[in-house]
Scaffold this motif. Structure first.
Motif, PDB file in Angstrom:
ATOM      1  N   GLY A 127      28.005  32.962 -89.097  1.00 50.20           N
ATOM      2  CA  GLY A 127      27.687  33.330 -87.713  1.00 50.20           C
ATOM      3  C   GLY A 127      26.209  33.606 -87.500  1.00 50.20           C
ATOM      4  N   VAL A 128      25.407  33.573 -88.568  1.00 50.38           N
ATOM      5  CA  VAL A 128      23.978  33.883 -88.448  1.00 50.38           C
ATOM      6  C   VAL A 128      23.110  32.743 -89.002  1.00 50.38           C
ATOM      7  N   THR A 129      23.331  32.378 -90.267  1.00 52.45           N
ATOM      8  CA  THR A 129      22.400  31.457 -90.944  1.00 52.45           C
ATOM      9  C   THR A 129      22.817  29.996 -90.771  1.00 52.45           C
ATOM     10  N   ASP A 130      22.651  29.483 -89.577  1.00 49.14           N
ATOM     11  CA  ASP A 130      22.975  28.069 -89.351  1.00 49.14           C
ATOM     12  C   ASP A 130      21.731  27.195 -89.604  1.00 49.14           C
ATOM     13  N   GLY A 131      21.886  25.892 -89.375  1.00 48.07           N
ATOM     14  CA  GLY A 131      20.794  24.957 -89.650  1.00 48.07           C
ATOM     15  C   GLY A 131      19.531  25.271 -88.860  1.00 48.07           C
ATOM     16  N   ILE A 132      19.717  25.702 -87.616  1.00 45.01           N
ATOM     17  CA  ILE A 132      18.551  26.016 -86.773  1.00 45.01           C
ATOM     18  C   ILE A 132      17.781  27.186 -87.382  1.00 45.01           C
ATOM     19  N   LEU A 133      18.509  28.198 -87.816  1.00 44.28           N
ATOM     20  CA  LEU A 133      17.829  29.355 -88.428  1.00 44.28           C
ATOM     21  C   LEU A 133      17.143  28.951 -89.736  1.00 44.28           C
ATOM     22  N   ARG A 134      17.833  28.142 -90.551  1.00 51.71           N
ATOM     23  CA  ARG A 134      17.241  27.743 -91.841  1.00 51.71           C
ATOM     24  C   ARG A 134      15.946  26.964 -91.622  1.00 51.71           C
TER      25      ARG A 134
END
Ligand SMILES: Cc1cc2nc3c(=O)[nH]c(=O)nc-3n(C[C@H](O)[C@H](O)[C@H](O)COP(=O)(O)O)c2cc1C
Length: 301
Positions: free
Chosen positions: A10-17
């Motif tokens: 719920g937090v570390t998706d591709g956009i965040l990475r």
């Protein structure tokens, strides 16, 4: 030292990475939140997108599965191999009651007999990719760790990430670094320390307490201070400009992928980490209804 960015569902998706890597860097491996495996092996759209090569271009990522069925895991490892990965992770650490009640995640630590037969069946075939595991040090008590550590030392895992708490301890209260020291002595393959590393001093303290530590995994510490890995490598602290860019880019990209409401919800969830314990900030954040007021609540006007 190898630094893993912890998987956070719920937090570390591709956009965040991608955004994290572009602005702050310092991470060797970004771990993906678990795929919850089912009999039919049909993954959610979100899960498929998370492992898609275009989502992870330029990054080293480690996909993860949650299952107690060796055949399911084996089939998923073939899928992961077809996606172009060479290593994947088994989740034996999730403490959520909805997961452990079904004997999955850290629920599997309760029955070492079953866990051994699961791993024996799994490793009796040649796997298409190497397998790592992420575990806790017991279900009820740290006293369970010596038996579990023996078990993990018996299998050819690529590495073993150890969140130094039990299932009962969830995510708070003191960690048990002595369990990690024990893992190093037991020659568990490539142990990775995880749990409450929030500052460079915390990492130094673990290295001093557990000589031989070669790898750490950081979750909440990186959400609160996205420059933490860079700082661990001798780089600079996050500037105000970088923090503004970080939040703005994440919000805009999430808005484009989802919608404004979801993007705002996600950014607020993320921003709660640097506000831990700061009630005034949390109140401001709760009331904020656009990205500018969210940023002002966390960074100041
Ligand atoms: C919101 C949230 C989601 C998480 N999702 C996962 C997950 O999908 N897979 C996993 O192995 N661990 C998951 N974890 C556990 C973290 O990876 C990590 O082990 C934990 O936060 C302790 O590390 P930290 O003290 O550095 O945060 C999650 C933790 C949180 C708080």
């Amino acid at each position: 030292m190898t630094i893993y960015f912890a998987p956070m569902e719920g937090v570390t998706d591709g956009i965040l990475r991608q955004t994290h890597n572009r602005i702050f860097g310092g991470i060797d491996v970004y771990c993906l939140p678990f795929h919850k495996l089912t009999q039919s092996l049909s993954l959610l759209t979100r899960e498929k997108r998370d492992v898609a090569p275009e989502e992870n271009e330029g990054l080293n990522v480690l996909p993860q599965a949650l299952t107690r069925d060796p055949e399911q895991l084996s089939a998923w490892l073939y899928y992961i191999s077809e996606c172009g990965y060479s290593c994947a992770d088994l989740n034996l650490g999730c403490p959520s009651p909805t997961v452990t009640r079904r004997g999955r995640g850290s629920g599997m630590l309760q029955d070492t007999g079953y866990l051994r037969s699961f791993l024996d069946r799994l490793f009796s075939n040649t796997l298409p990719v190497s397998l790592s595991v992420k575990t806790r040090i017991g279900y009820e008590s740290p006293d369970e760790w010596p038996k579990l550590a023996d078990l993990f030392a018996d299998y050819p895992f690529a590495h073993v990430t150890i969140h130094t708490r039990t299932t009962r301890e969830q995510y708070t209260g003191p960690v048990h670094p002595e369990a990690f020291e024990f893992a190093l002595r037991k020659r568990i393959p490539h142990p990775v320390y995880n749990g409450d590393l929030r500052t460079p001093e915390d990492v130094q303290a673990i290295m001093a307490r557990c000589p031989g530590t070669e790898a750490v995994m950081i979750g909440r510490g990186l959400l609160a201070d996205p420059a933490l890995a860079r700082r661990l490598r001798g780089g600079k602290e996050a500037s105000e400009d970088e923090m503004r860019t970080w939040y703005t880019v994440l919000y805009e990209d999430w808005k484009e992928r989802f919608d404004r409401t979801i993007a705002l919800g996600r950014i607020k969830k993320l921003m709660e980490w640097p506000s831990e314990g700061d009630i005034r900030r949390k109140r401001l954040l709760r009331r904020a209804d656009d990205i500018e007021s969210c940023i002002n609540a966390v960074i100041g006007e």
